[in-house]
Design a protein around this motif. Structure first.
Motif, short mmCIF file in Angstrom:
data_model
loop_
_atom_site.label_atom_id
_atom_site.label_comp_id
_atom_site.label_asym_id
_atom_site.label_seq_id
_atom_site.Cartn_x
_atom_site.Cartn_y
_atom_site.Cartn_z
N UNK A 195 -46.65 -3.93 -66.84
CA UNK A 195 -47.44 -5.16 -66.86
C UNK A 195 -46.99 -6.09 -65.73
N UNK A 196 -45.70 -6.14 -65.48
CA UNK A 196 -45.20 -6.98 -64.38
C UNK A 196 -45.70 -6.45 -63.04
N UNK A 197 -45.56 -5.15 -62.81
CA UNK A 197 -45.97 -4.57 -61.53
C UNK A 197 -47.48 -4.71 -61.32
N UNK B 23 -43.63 -8.02 -53.78
CA UNK B 23 -42.97 -7.81 -55.08
C UNK B 23 -43.31 -6.44 -55.65
N UNK B 24 -44.56 -6.04 -55.53
CA UNK B 24 -44.99 -4.76 -56.09
C UNK B 24 -44.28 -3.59 -55.41
N UNK B 25 -44.21 -3.62 -54.09
CA UNK B 25 -43.59 -2.51 -53.35
C UNK B 25 -42.10 -2.43 -53.68
N UNK B 26 -41.39 -3.58 -53.63
CA UNK B 26 -39.97 -3.55 -53.96
C UNK B 26 -39.74 -3.16 -55.41
N UNK B 27 -40.64 -3.59 -56.29
CA UNK B 27 -40.53 -3.21 -57.70
C UNK B 27 -40.68 -1.71 -57.90
N UNK B 28 -41.58 -1.09 -57.16
CA UNK B 28 -41.75 0.37 -57.25
C UNK B 28 -40.51 1.11 -56.75
N UNK B 29 -39.97 0.65 -55.63
CA UNK B 29 -38.75 1.30 -55.10
C UNK B 29 -37.61 1.14 -56.10
N UNK B 30 -37.49 -0.04 -56.68
CA UNK B 30 -36.43 -0.27 -57.67
C UNK B 30 -36.65 0.60 -58.91
N UNK C 188 -54.89 4.40 -60.16
CA UNK C 188 -53.71 5.01 -59.55
C UNK C 188 -52.53 4.03 -59.50
N UNK C 189 -52.82 2.72 -59.39
CA UNK C 189 -51.74 1.74 -59.38
C UNK C 189 -51.08 1.61 -60.76
N UNK C 190 -51.81 1.94 -61.82
CA UNK C 190 -51.22 1.93 -63.16
C UNK C 190 -50.30 3.14 -63.36
N UNK C 191 -50.58 4.22 -62.63
CA UNK C 191 -49.77 5.43 -62.78
C UNK C 191 -48.60 5.48 -61.81
#
Length: 647
Positions: free
Chosen positions: A410-412, A426-433, A523-526
């Motif tokens: 939900x955050x991403x 934020x989204x990109x760094x959140x995915x890497x994290x 795809x962004x949800x997955x």
């Protein structure tokens, strides 16, 4: 009266155990503190149903506190939906930590003191979240800092515990200067520090400026940034985070309480509580989002390299707090509180599970000296799997997922739905994290439980499952780690969100990132799951199939690995910039100022001069009569000469 009892029962337990613990004994101290917090947890569930679900919010004034000119503050208890959620989290996790401590600290010599500190810590956090104004929040805020100092330094015989507690105290004091200035700024701007009087004025003050030192500053943005500095310290955001891993010097139940439900979540709660003010300071929110995203990725990268089992989980906490803050920064307040709630369950589970591992390994915390123990402690092993699955956010959209799956996704999704540079960043760094989180979680599982035993023969012979007094509190936390996200999603991110959060948090009607998150591409949800699974697979390859690869990668990365392993040298930098100069200044003022000048010319100097005079005079006292007769003749001669000269 239930709203008063839910706050003050832990304080009552702390007073009884703290003041009378030696009289009533260890067992009675454990019973009275556990009973107080367990009762408060039960009341919290009732209040959640009454306030959050039935809409019966309360704002009770207990007594007049400060009346000075135009400044007026009452002491009260405010319980709305935000507070009700926090009450369940704080009292729920704290009660499990109290019960767990009965087993974990059973051989300690200071059980009443420890239980009193735990309950006192809980009380101050409850005071913080139920405050109806910033000044009472500051009381709870500072009380949490004091209690954390006492708990981190509980084993005060250890120099490392002394240093860690002082470090935590000082870093938080630096941040609290910003918080205090922010409260002063709020009073200057709003004329009050009470929420009910502040929030209606925020929109009208959005364009107001201050002139300071000949420069113009946006008033609301300045106040919000000062308040956020306080949040950065409590919630260990990048730059003011160095105290967090060192806090592991306290007993493991302390780590669970500080890192899961209380101290580190105070900053997240504060920003969410002040959402009606922050919403009209968009530049301040951008700073919150950027700092949160940088904290998220920085902490996750450090977690990849650590070997102390508690420190890995501690950096995981710091990383997850980063998620919460960049959710706040994109105005997804309910998503941030959702992750705060789910994180409390699975992070307390992981810390207490790690405590069970340490208990089984006779106090060993280095994962390089573990391995091959999963068959000997199968219950702890299964519980650590549940916590790790929740932390990594494993689940299938539309079917079922562990708690972290719902809140982290939900955050991403809210971040990418917000769009723009900040949201995408934020989204990109959140995915890497998220990838890193999955990797270090299964690195921890594999190094701790699998492979050949790396401990000595004596330790392996004594590996055993923890007693049920320690395992039983982990069961409710495990249930929360499994089901909390699925069960509560509608309140935090579904159709029931607007009614649930009515009057508790605020976002501008023109910008609802959680509503926008429902329309992001599939795809962004997955993607979050798509990066977590490769992280798990890579950890399995590195530490099971190809155990020589981690060493080779370490050698290949060289300086970059050392940079991350040494935590980006923040401690060394701060020691160089602040600690060493402060120590040298202190030593100079001590030796040259205090000893040489103040004491040397003052009391010590006068005393030394008197002593020297007395020593010289005492030399005349020889004990020979003819010396005294000679002195008398000299005296008579002197007086006679003086009278003659005077005529």
């Amino acid at each position: 009266m239930l709203d008063i009892a839910v706050v003050f029962l832990p304080l009552l337990g702390a007073i009884i155990a703290g003041l009378f613990g030696r009289i009533i004994g260890d067992r009675a101290s454990q019973i009275v503190t556990c009973a107080g917090v367990l009762t408060a947890a039960a009341i919290s569930i009732y209040l959640f149903n009454d306030v959050a679900l039935n809409g019966n919010a309360t704002d009770r004034v207990l007594l007049d506190w400060i009346q000075s000119g135009t400044f007026s503050v009452n002491w009260g208890i405010k319980i709305d939906t935000l507070t009700a959620v926090m009450l369940v989290v704080v009292n729920g996790v704290s009660s499990m930590v109290h019960v767990y401590s009965v087993g974990y600290m059973s051989h300690d010599k200071s059980i009443p003191r420890f239980m009193a500190y735990l309950s006192l810590f809980t009380f101050f956090m409850l005071m913080l979240i139920t405050s109806p104004n910033l000044l009472q929040m500051f009381f709870g805020w500072e009380g949490v800092g004091l209690a954390s100092y006492l708990l981190i330094n509980f084993w005060y015989e250890k120099p490392s515990a002394n240093n860690a507690s002082i470090k935590a105290f000082l870093v938080n004091r630096v941040a609290d200067v910003g918080f205090a200035l922010g409260i002063f700024g709020v009073f200057m701007l709003f004329g009050s520090v009470t929420y009910s009087e502040m929030f209606p004025k925020a929109a009208d003050l959005a364009t107001m400026d201050w002139i300071l030192f000949g420069h113009t500053f946006p008033a609301l943005t300045s106040v919000c940034l000062l308040l956020f500095i306080g949040a950065m310290g409590k919630s260990a955001q990048l730059g003011l985070h160095t105290w967090l891993p060192d806090a592991m010097e306290g007993p493991t139940p302390v780590s669970a309480l500080i890192h899961a439900a209380t101290m580190v979540t105070a900053g997240v709660f504060m920003v969410a509580r002040l959402s009606p003010v922050f919403e009209y300071a968009p530049n301040a929110l951008h700073v919150v989002a950027i700092v949160g995203a940088l904290t998220c990725i920085t902490a996750a990268s450090i977690g990849l390299t650590q070997f102390d089992i508690k420190r890995v989980i501690a950096y995981s906490t710091m990383s997850q707090l980063g998620y919460m803050f960049f959710a706040l920064g994109v105005s997804a307040y309910s998503a941030a509180i959702f992750h705060l709630m789910t994180h409390a369950f699975f992070k307390a589970l992981l810390f207490l599970g790690a405590g069970s591992v340490i208990h089984a390994m006779s106090g060993e915390q280095d994962m390089r000296k573990m391995g091959g123990i999963w068959r000997k402690i199968p219950i702890t092993y299964a519980l650590m799997w549940i916590g790790s699955l929740a932390l990594a956010g494993i689940g299938i959209d539309g079917l079922f997922g562990f708690a972290g799956f719902y809140s982290k996704d939900l955050i991403l999704e809210s971040a990418i739905a917000t769009g723009g540079t900040i949201g995408t960043f934020c989204y990109v760094l959140g995915l890497i994290a998220a990838f890193m989180t999955a990797f270090y979680s299964w690195r921890l599982i594999i190094l701790t439980f699998h492979g050949k035993p790396r401990a000595d023969h004596h330790t392996m012979e004594h590996v055993h499952e923890s007693p049920w007094i320690m395992l039983a509190p982990l069961m409710p936390l495990a249930l929360g780690a499994i089901f909390a996200g699925w069960y509560a999603f509608d309140w935090f991110g579904g159709e029931g969100r607007a009614e649930f959060w009515k009057d508790a948090i605020f976002h501008l009607p023109s910008h609802d990132p959680i509503a926008l998150a429902e329309r992001v591409p599939e795809y962004e949800k997955w993607l979050p799951l798509g990066v977590a699974l490769p992280g798990i697979i890579l950890a399995y390859i590195f530490y099971v199939l190809k155990p020589t690869w981690p060493g080779k990668v370490t050698m290949a990365l060289g300086g970059l690995y050392r940079l991350v392993y040494n935590k980006y040298y923040f401690d060394e930098l701060y020691n160089f910039l602040f600690v060493r100069p402060a120590r040298k200044l202190g030593e100079f003022l001590w030796h040259k100022g205090d000893d040489a000048t103040i004491d040397g010319l003052g009391p010590d100097g006068i005393a030394a001069l008197s002593l020297r005079i007395a020593q010289r005079v005492s030399a005349v006292e020889s004990g020979y009569i003819y010396h005294y007769a000679f002195a008398m003749v000299i005296g008579v001669a002197v007086f006679t000469t003086w009278f003659c000269l005077k005529g």
